[in-house]
Motif scaffolding. Structure first.
Motif, short mmCIF file in Angstrom:
data_model
loop_
_atom_site.label_atom_id
_atom_site.label_comp_id
_atom_site.label_asym_id
_atom_site.label_seq_id
_atom_site.Cartn_x
_atom_site.Cartn_y
_atom_site.Cartn_z
N ALA A 150 0.80 -1.30 0.02
CA ALA A 150 -0.04 0.03 0.05
C ALA A 150 0.72 1.26 0.04
O ALA A 150 0.64 2.20 -0.49
N PHE B 191 -4.64 5.58 -2.18
CA PHE B 191 -4.48 5.71 -0.77
C PHE B 191 -3.86 7.04 -0.19
O PHE B 191 -3.31 7.18 0.84
N GLN C 113 0.86 4.12 -3.05
CA GLN C 113 0.79 5.67 -2.87
C GLN C 113 1.94 6.29 -3.74
O GLN C 113 1.55 7.25 -4.39
#
Length: 181
Positions: free
Chosen positions: A24, A34, A28
């Motif tokens: 994650a 996110f 980004q």
């Protein structure tokens, strides 16, 4: 019938948690997911803190985090995945080190935790609940651990050294002359 034990389950949980967070974090940088800045925004930030060229640095960090994280979560190519993620987190820790240890003060606590966990998984191996195990450990051999860490250490040292040299030159350029002419 294969019997899995507590170690296998523990390694699976560590791989899924750490790998998911790293993936994650990398998404980004790479994709702007996110709440991230994507390659352009992350590249500008990387350039501003001394990682040059910024866009290439953002790409390398994003791939090491997202790719290493995804591979760790899957338990595939675990030595390389863990070493790559640990190298990326060493770069992040170097950036945050001037702020001290604790993350609440902008320190390197978070990056160090992720990096050490990724490194530990690389050394410990993925366990039996992994793609590496399912594939007969074709890309998870014992010799791959020191090779992955040596390669990552050399690349990380080169990148961090270049950043330090750039910041030093930049700082020297900002100093006022000692004597006026």
């Amino acid at each position: 019938m294969t019997c899995y034990d507590r170690r296998d389950l523990g390694l699976l949980l560590l791989r899924l948690g750490t790998g998911g967070v790293l993936a994650a974090h990398g998404a980004q940088k790479l994709l702007g997911w996110f709440g991230g800045a994507g390659l352009e925004g992350t590249g500008r930030f990387m350039e501003s803190v001394g990682y040059r060229p910024g866009r290439a640095s953002a790409m390398a960090a994003g791939l090491a985090e997202a790719g290493g994280g995804l591979l760790l979560a899957l338990g595939l190519a675990t030595p390389a995945a863990g070493a790559a993620a640990a190298g990326a987190m060493a770069g992040a820790a170097a950036l945050h080190a001037p702020n001290g240890f604790f993350a609440q003060e902008g320190g390197y606590e978070y990056a160090a935790s992720l990096g050490l966990t990724a490194a530990g998984l690389s050394v410990a191996g993925p366990g039996r609940l992994s793609l590496d195990h399912a594939l007969g450990h074709a890309v998870d051999r014992g010799w791959m651990v020191p090779a992955a860490f040596a390669t990552t250490a050399a690349a990380t040292a080169a990148v961090l050294g270049a950043r330090v040299r750039h910041l030093r030159r930049q700082k020297e350029g900002l100093q006022e002359p000692l004597f006026e002419e």
